[in-house]
Motif scaffolding. Structure first.
Motif, short mmCIF file in Angstrom:
data_model
loop_
_atom_site.label_atom_id
_atom_site.label_comp_id
_atom_site.label_asym_id
_atom_site.label_seq_id
_atom_site.Cartn_x
_atom_site.Cartn_y
_atom_site.Cartn_z
N THR A 1 0.81 -1.22 0.00
CA THR A 1 0.00 0.00 0.00
C THR A 1 0.84 1.27 0.00
N VAL A 2 2.16 1.12 0.02
CA VAL A 2 3.05 2.29 0.17
C VAL A 2 3.85 2.57 -1.10
N ASN A 3 4.27 1.50 -1.80
CA ASN A 3 5.12 1.65 -2.97
C ASN A 3 4.62 0.80 -4.13
N ALA A 4 4.86 1.29 -5.36
CA ALA A 4 4.74 0.45 -6.55
C ALA A 4 6.10 -0.21 -6.75
N ILE A 5 6.11 -1.53 -6.99
CA ILE A 5 7.35 -2.28 -7.07
C ILE A 5 7.58 -2.74 -8.51
N PHE A 6 8.80 -2.49 -9.00
CA PHE A 6 9.20 -2.96 -10.32
C PHE A 6 10.41 -3.87 -10.14
N ARG A 7 10.31 -5.08 -10.65
CA ARG A 7 11.44 -5.99 -10.57
C ARG A 7 12.35 -5.77 -11.77
N ILE A 8 13.65 -5.71 -11.50
CA ILE A 8 14.66 -5.47 -12.52
C ILE A 8 15.53 -6.71 -12.61
N GLY A 9 15.37 -7.46 -13.71
CA GLY A 9 16.13 -8.70 -13.83
C GLY A 9 15.78 -9.65 -12.72
N SER A 10 16.79 -10.36 -12.19
CA SER A 10 16.55 -11.36 -11.17
C SER A 10 17.02 -10.95 -9.78
N SER A 11 17.70 -9.80 -9.68
CA SER A 11 18.33 -9.49 -8.39
C SER A 11 18.11 -8.08 -7.87
N VAL A 12 17.29 -7.28 -8.56
CA VAL A 12 17.10 -5.87 -8.18
C VAL A 12 15.62 -5.51 -8.24
N ALA A 13 15.22 -4.55 -7.41
CA ALA A 13 13.86 -4.02 -7.43
C ALA A 13 13.90 -2.51 -7.30
N ALA A 14 12.96 -1.83 -7.92
CA ALA A 14 12.79 -0.38 -7.77
C ALA A 14 11.46 -0.14 -7.08
N ARG A 15 11.46 0.81 -6.13
CA ARG A 15 10.26 1.11 -5.34
C ARG A 15 9.91 2.58 -5.51
N PHE A 16 8.69 2.82 -5.98
CA PHE A 16 8.22 4.18 -6.23
C PHE A 16 7.11 4.51 -5.23
N PRO A 17 7.33 5.48 -4.33
CA PRO A 17 6.29 5.85 -3.37
C PRO A 17 4.98 6.20 -4.07
N LEU A 18 3.89 5.71 -3.53
CA LEU A 18 2.58 5.90 -4.16
C LEU A 18 1.90 7.21 -3.79
N ARG A 19 2.18 7.70 -2.57
CA ARG A 19 1.46 8.88 -2.10
C ARG A 19 2.28 10.14 -2.30
N ALA A 20 1.63 11.19 -2.80
CA ALA A 20 2.33 12.43 -3.13
C ALA A 20 2.92 13.08 -1.88
N MET A 21 4.13 13.58 -2.01
CA MET A 21 4.76 14.32 -0.93
C MET A 21 5.83 15.24 -1.52
N ASN A 22 6.28 16.18 -0.72
CA ASN A 22 7.32 17.09 -1.15
C ASN A 22 8.57 16.30 -1.55
N PRO A 23 9.15 16.58 -2.73
CA PRO A 23 10.31 15.79 -3.18
C PRO A 23 11.49 15.83 -2.22
N VAL A 24 11.74 16.99 -1.60
CA VAL A 24 12.86 17.08 -0.65
C VAL A 24 12.59 16.21 0.56
N GLU A 25 11.35 16.27 1.07
CA GLU A 25 10.99 15.44 2.21
C GLU A 25 11.01 13.96 1.84
#
Length: 298
Positions: free
Chosen positions: A38-62
């Motif tokens: 419920t917090v991040n969208a998850i993208f699997r990269i190959g077999s050993s890496v993942a990228a996590r993108f926060p789902l809820r809007a917030m200030n980029p610096v924060e």
């Protein structure tokens, strides 16, 4: 969309961002995963890496500061965890198409635990107990509970619980649950803060062949109520296996009931909030509440 402030995300655009900012992955398959998170969208990269993108809007610096703190907590958690856990690998930058920083981390193999999949397993119950005991033994280095979220003073959550009770009318036996919270919220502290994962729900635990093999989302690792990680007992185990966890950890009556209180607080928010947008998470809340009520009646 699970949240009113959820950021729109195009999977193809995200793949482009990953390749542009981390060209070492340009030949890897990049696939968005369908998780109950419920917090991040998850993208699997190959077999050993993942990228996590926060789902809820917030200030980029924060957001960047939050991700840096999470990375530090993950690194600390890995030093103490008895099982595998993802490690931070990098921080992605905002773009025209996605307005916040995002994180890249290692991938851990395993199957996501389910509320009932290993509920009757003594071996799994002991794995959970060993995990909690090992984390509790980690040095807090003089840190105290930060005062946000679960893990501090139970009555501080009264306002949120009132929101949950109001929104659960027609979904749950609210009168009965109000009475339960009225008792639980009065429990005294069970001891000084210890190091805690702080979110031991099934979605953050990986299993294989009936055993715990990995722990996810350790970015909140920090000092909290000793009872907080006990939520795993109600999220994952039947009554007999919960008792095994209790005996293994030596939890007294107050500590054990405070664990029930934190599980109750979490479960009440899951049922109504995710009823339409994330049915599996809503079902987890119902399942946990059923176990808590079963304990109360026992």
């Amino acid at each position: 969309m699970m949240h009113d402030d959820q950021v729109h995300m195009n999977a193809n655009t995200v793949r482009g961002m990953i390749i542009d900012q981390f060209p070492e992955y340009r030949h890897e398959r990049i696939k968005q995963l369908n998780t109950i998170g419920t917090v991040n969208a998850i993208f699997r990269i190959g077999s050993s890496v993942a990228a996590r993108f926060p789902l809820r809007a917030m200030n980029p610096v924060e957001c960047a500061e939050m991700l840096r703190k999470e990375a530090a907590a993950m690194t600390e958690f890995a030093k103490h965890s008895p099982v595998a856990t993802p490690q931070p690998l990098g921080l992605g930058q905002p773009s025209t198409f996605y307005p916040m920083p995002w994180a890249v981390q290692s991938w851990i193999e395993g199957e996501i635990a389910t509320p009932n999949g290993l509920a009757t397993s003594t071996a799994f119950a002991l794995d959970i107990a060993d995990l909690i005991a090992t984390l509790r033994a980690a040095d807090t280095h003089g840190r105290r509970f930060a005062g946000q979220g679960r893990g501090g003073n139970l009555p501080n959550h009264d306002a949120w619980m009132e929101v949950c009770f109001r929104n659960s009318d027609g979904l749950l036996d609210v009168a009965r649950l109000r009475r339960m919270w009225a008792r639980l919220r009065e429990l005294p502290p069970s001891g000084p803060a210890v190091m805690s994962h702080r979110d031991l729900i099934p979605a953050n635990l990986l299993v294989h062949d009936g055993r715990l093999v990995g722990v996810l989302d350790a970015g909140g690792f920090g000092p909290a109520d000793p009872a907080l990680d006990l939520v795993a007992a109600w999220h994952l185990l039947d009554r007999d296996r919960r008792e095994i966890v209790r005996r293994h950890l030596g939890s007294d009556e107050v500590e054990w009931k405070r664990g029930a209180a934190w599980a109750f607080q979490q479960a009440m928010g899951l049922v109504w909030y995710y009823e339409r947008t994330n049915p599996r998470m809503s079902a987890l809340g119902r399942n946990t509440l059923a176990r808590l009520l079963d304990d109360l009646e026992a």
